[in-house]
Structures are given as structure tokens and as C-alpha cells.
Design an enzyme around this catalytic site. Structure first.
Site, PDB file in Angstrom:
ATOM      1  N   ARG A  67      24.020   5.937   4.836  1.00 20.25           N
ATOM      2  CA  ARG A  67      22.771   5.951   5.341  1.00 20.25           C
ATOM      3  C   ARG A  67      22.096   4.846   5.527  1.00 20.25           C
ATOM      4  O   ARG A  67      21.984   4.046   4.495  1.00 20.25           O
ATOM      5  CB  ARG A  67      22.220   7.316   4.396  1.00 20.25           C
ATOM      6  CG  ARG A  67      22.660   8.459   4.552  1.00 20.25           C
ATOM      7  CD  ARG A  67      22.223   9.583   3.717  1.00 20.25           C
ATOM      8  NE  ARG A  67      23.047  10.865   3.693  1.00 20.25           N
ATOM      9  CZ  ARG A  67      24.097  11.204   3.333  1.00 20.25           C
ATOM     10  NH1 ARG A  67      24.794  10.456   2.506  1.00 20.25           N
ATOM     11  NH2 ARG A  67      24.710  12.184   3.470  1.00 20.25           N
ATOM     12  N   HIS A  92      26.454   7.641   9.182  1.00 23.73           N
ATOM     13  CA  HIS A  92      27.835   6.992   9.425  1.00 23.73           C
ATOM     14  C   HIS A  92      27.498   6.345  11.038  1.00 23.73           C
ATOM     15  O   HIS A  92      28.359   6.981  11.689  1.00 23.73           O
ATOM     16  CB  HIS A  92      28.687   8.384   9.518  1.00 23.73           C
ATOM     17  CG  HIS A  92      28.949   8.639   7.937  1.00 23.73           C
ATOM     18  ND1 HIS A  92      28.977   7.879   7.058  1.00 23.73           N
ATOM     19  CD2 HIS A  92      29.509   9.652   7.333  1.00 23.73           C
ATOM     20  CE1 HIS A  92      29.314   8.279   5.814  1.00 23.73           C
ATOM     21  NE2 HIS A  92      29.640   9.581   6.114  1.00 23.73           N
ATOM     22  N   HIS A 163      37.078   7.709   6.145  1.00 25.57           N
ATOM     23  CA  HIS A 163      36.620   8.893   5.773  1.00 25.57           C
ATOM     24  C   HIS A 163      37.527   9.658   5.271  1.00 25.57           C
ATOM     25  O   HIS A 163      37.475  11.013   5.684  1.00 25.57           O
ATOM     26  CB  HIS A 163      35.493   9.236   6.564  1.00 25.57           C
ATOM     27  CG  HIS A 163      34.363  10.174   5.718  1.00 25.57           C
ATOM     28  ND1 HIS A 163      34.754  11.086   4.849  1.00 25.57           N
ATOM     29  CD2 HIS A 163      33.089   9.919   5.657  1.00 25.57           C
ATOM     30  CE1 HIS A 163      33.665  11.809   4.414  1.00 25.57           C
ATOM     31  NE2 HIS A 163      32.584  10.706   4.765  1.00 25.57           N
ATOM     32  N   ASP A 234      28.392  12.534  -4.925  1.00 22.53           N
ATOM     33  CA  ASP A 234      28.120  11.987  -3.793  1.00 22.53           C
ATOM     34  C   ASP A 234      27.642  10.873  -3.906  1.00 22.53           C
ATOM     35  O   ASP A 234      26.272  10.599  -3.439  1.00 22.53           O
ATOM     36  CB  ASP A 234      27.401  13.226  -2.696  1.00 22.53           C
ATOM     37  CG  ASP A 234      27.557  12.570  -1.316  1.00 22.53           C
ATOM     38  OD1 ASP A 234      28.143  11.583  -0.811  1.00 22.53           O
ATOM     39  OD2 ASP A 234      26.888  13.379  -0.512  1.00 22.53           O
ATOM     40  N   GLU A 295      35.222   6.394  -0.259  1.00 27.36           N
ATOM     41  CA  GLU A 295      35.088   5.507   0.803  1.00 27.36           C
ATOM     42  C   GLU A 295      34.609   4.214   0.330  1.00 27.36           C
ATOM     43  O   GLU A 295      33.607   3.885  -0.421  1.00 27.36           O
ATOM     44  CB  GLU A 295      34.014   6.042   1.487  1.00 27.36           C
ATOM     45  CG  GLU A 295      34.142   7.671   1.890  1.00 27.36           C
ATOM     46  CD  GLU A 295      32.749   8.156   2.163  1.00 27.36           C
ATOM     47  OE1 GLU A 295      32.119   7.763   2.925  1.00 27.36           O
ATOM     48  OE2 GLU A 295      32.704   9.466   1.644  1.00 27.36           O
TER      49      GLU A 295
HETATM   50  C1  GAL Z   1      29.836  11.316   3.101  1.00 26.38           C
HETATM   51  C2  GAL Z   1      28.433  11.382   2.671  1.00 26.38           C
HETATM   52  C3  GAL Z   1      28.169  12.975   2.355  1.00 26.38           C
HETATM   53  C4  GAL Z   1      28.511  13.800   3.758  1.00 26.38           C
HETATM   54  C5  GAL Z   1      29.715  13.324   4.300  1.00 26.38           C
HETATM   55  C6  GAL Z   1      30.017  13.907   5.681  1.00 26.38           C
HETATM   56  O1  GAL Z   1      30.386   9.929   3.279  1.00 26.38           O
HETATM   57  O2  GAL Z   1      28.410  10.678   1.373  1.00 26.38           O
HETATM   58  O3  GAL Z   1      26.724  13.029   2.131  1.00 26.38           O
HETATM   59  O4  GAL Z   1      27.417  13.275   4.584  1.00 26.38           O
HETATM   60  O5  GAL Z   1      29.868  11.880   4.513  1.00 26.38           O
HETATM   61  O6  GAL Z   1      29.790  15.310   5.515  1.00 26.38           O
END
Ligand code: GAL
Length: 332
Positions: A67, A92, A163, A234, A295
Site C-alpha cells: 500500500r 499493488h 504474489h 497480513d 511476498e
Molecule cells: C496482500 C495484502 C493483503 C491483500 C492481498 C490481496 O499482499 O497484504 O492485504 O490485499 O494482498 O488480496
């Protein structure tokens, strides 16, 4: 008219992986485990389904992973508004991130493929034309090595990652909650309910976030207040660079271990807290916690936190962005 293609890489151990130029996406990862093939990567059945889901399954994320608060950045006194796609924030890389682009296949052989993308000046609000290359290599000792390269015409933040979601028990098994995970990190970054850091780095000793010894993922998963906020793990961990391995994931049957090795400073541990309704390969849907994403990236919202102990996330025109992440699979 460029088309979506599937590329298969194989090694002499009988392991094979599949990739696509759509999103420079890692589609599949099949390991022979005691005579049986085990698919350890979450994925969909068709490109249509990949385009419908918003979990970023296996995709290359860019220009900026994770973010950026308020979808805005300042560079050399100039203010840039970026494409917001999660409330007021950017996630992203914006509405049409690199995961939604058709990449050019630059080179290809039995054990490696390179995808190339030119992101124009102003793409999703970011300054500078960015030339990106992502190379995937499958080695004969079951390593998937992902090399990210980029150059820019103007100073811009760059944070490329993959991802992939893993389930080392096999992607048809319900969830990863009985996997054990070790992350070599002494600090993590607390975030608010929107995933935006609201504090500086904090010791993993606080709030039960320590993963320095292999920990069962379900252990007190939703008991810690930190993990209640995000519905599970997360969080970005600042990697201990004195350790060769960033993270180790162990299947519940102990037959498969995956090591993560990276030149990136941080690892986002995401236990698939919002995965439900994501189409799977079998005419069904994944549930929450069906896979875990590890990630490698810069800490989230780094463009607003120059003082954090990591290399700068800004790429200048005279520099080459070059980072590498390896997922190594060990069958025992
Ligand atoms: C991750 C992120 C999560 C969510 C996910 C996509 O990288 O940390 O919060 O957004 O991607 O669903």
C-alpha cells in the site's frame, strides 16, 4: 494481437512450473513427493477466472507492491496523485497494475523465461517510463529463482514482487493452518485495519508476532489483537540480513519444506485471510487460509518513510533496480 500464453519449465527432478505472460504470472508448481505429483501453488482453471479474482494469485506485482497511503507521493518537491484502488489508498500498483498486463516474452528455454513490460510515464500516476524485466528460472535442485530488473527515465518508487500463494500439503487440502512458518525477523510493522502502517517498526516480542522459531500458523491466530485487526497474518517483517534464509514454510505432513531467500529487505506474511470466493482449479472456490503468500518487498508505504532501515524504494534514472527472490523446495 498479443495473446496469453502458458510456458512450462521442467527440471531433471521431475518438478515443473507453469507461467504466463499475462501478469507475468506463476500459474502452477508441481513437485514429485514420494512418487506422487503435488501441486503446491493456488491457481485458477482459466484466464477468465484469473481476470475475475482479486487475490493476485501468482502475479507479478508492480509498479509498487503493497500500500501507498492516500495514493500520493512527493518526489523532489513535486506532488503526484496515484490511482487509488482500495479506498483512498493504492494497493499493488493501482487499478491496472502489472498483474493485469500482457507482458512480452523476451526469451525462453526449458528452464527459464524472461518477461518484459514497458510501463509508460504517468502509468497509474507514477512518473517516468519504467522498463521492467522479470526472469523465472527453475534449477535442477528445485529452486524457483525470480529476478526482477528495472530502469526508469524519471525518479519513481519501484517495489516488484511475486504474489504466489503456497499450500505445501497440496492445493486441494483445505488450508495452511497446520503448516509451520519461520521468519528470520526481529521487527515487524503494525498496521491499521486498512493495512497502512500506523507506527514505526516494533519488536516481534511484542504482541505475539514472533516467528523466529517455526510456529504453527493456527496457534493463537486470531487471539492477538494485531492479527484480529487484519483477520490473520497480513504483516511486513523486516528481515534479519545476518541470516541466509528469510523464511521457512513446512507442510503439515513434514514432507515438503520451502525456503525463501531474498535480497529484498522485508517479507509480507499474508495467510490468505480474504481468499474466500476465489475460483480454484476444480470448478469450486478457495476458502480463507487456503494458501499463504510470502511476498519479498520493501516495507509497505515506504515512499512516506525515508527513515526506515532499508534501501531506498526510489529508483533514479542512473540506477538499475535488481532484486532476486528464490523459493527452494525440499522433499523429505
Ligand atoms: C496482500 C495484502 C493483503 C491483500 C492481498 C490481496 O499482499 O497484504 O492485504 O490485499 O494482498 O488480496
Amino acid at each position: 494481437m498479443p495473446i496469453k500464453q502458458i510456458i512450462k519449465l521442467s527440471n531433471n527432478q521431475g518438478m515443473h512450473i507453469k507461467l504466463s505472460n499475462w501478469g507475468a504470472t506463476w500459474l502452477s508448481c508441481v513437485l514429485p513427493v514420494h512418487g506422487q505429483n503435488r501441486e503446491v501453488l493456488l491457481g485458477c482453471q482459466s484466464f477468465e477466472q484469473y481476470q475475475q479474482q482479486d487475490a493476485y494469485l501468482g502475479a507479478t506485482i508492480g509498479r509498487y507492491a503493497n500500500r501507498i497511503a492516500n495514493a500520493s507521493i512527493d518526489i523532489d518537491g513535486k506532488h503526484y496523485m496515484l490511482a487509488a484502488n482500495q479506498g483512498v489508498n493504492q494497493l499493488h500498483g493501482g487499478k491496472i497494475g502489472f498483474d493485469k498486463r500482457l507482458w512480452h516474452i523476451q526469451s525462453q528455454s526449458d528452464q527459464q523465461v524472461t518477461f518484459k513490460l514497458i510501463s509508460p510515464d504517468g502509468d497509474q500516476g507514477f512518473p517516468g517510463e519504467l522498463n521492467v524485466e522479470v526472469n523465472y528460472q527453475l534449477t535442477d535442485d528445485n529452486q524457483v529463482i525470480i529476478l526482477f530488473n528495472a530502469t526508469t527515465t524519471k525518479t519513481t518508487p519501484v517495489n516488484l514482487t511475486n504474489h504466489a500463494y503456497f499450500n505445501l500439503d497440496g492445493e486441494t487440502s483445505k488450508d495452511i493452518l497446520n503448516h509451520r512458518l519461520k521468519v528470520n525477523a526481529n521487527y515487524y510493522l503494525p498496521v491499521d485495519a486498512n493495512g497502512i502502517p500506523h507506527n514505526d517498526l516494533v519488536s516481534v516480542n511484542m504482541h505475539d508476532m514472533d516467528l523466529r522459531r517455526p510456529k504453527l500458523l493456527f496457534e493463537k491466530l486470531l487471539e492477538s489483537q494485531e492479527r484480529q485487526i487484519t483477520g490473520g497474518y497480513d504483516h511486513a517483517y523486516l528481515l534479519d540480513k545476518t541470516k541466509a534464509i528469510a523464511a521457512e514454510l513446512i507442510s503439515s505432513d513434514n514432507k515438503v519444506i520451502m525456503n525463501v531467500i531474498t535480497t529484498k529487505p522485508s517479507l509480507q506474511v499474508y495467510t490468505g485471510n480474504f481468499l474466500q470466493h476465489t475460483p480454484n482449479r476444480h470448478n469450486g472456490e478457495y476458502g480463507n487460509f487456503a494458501g499463504v503468500a510470502l511476498e519479498a518487498q520493501f516495507l509497505p508505504d515506504s515512499p512516506h518513510h525515508a527513515s526506515w532501515p532499508q534501501p531506498s524504494c526510489f529508483l533514479h534514472p542512473d540506477q538499475i533496480y535488481r532484486y532476486q527472490t528464490t523459493y527452494q523446495f525440499i522433499v523429505s
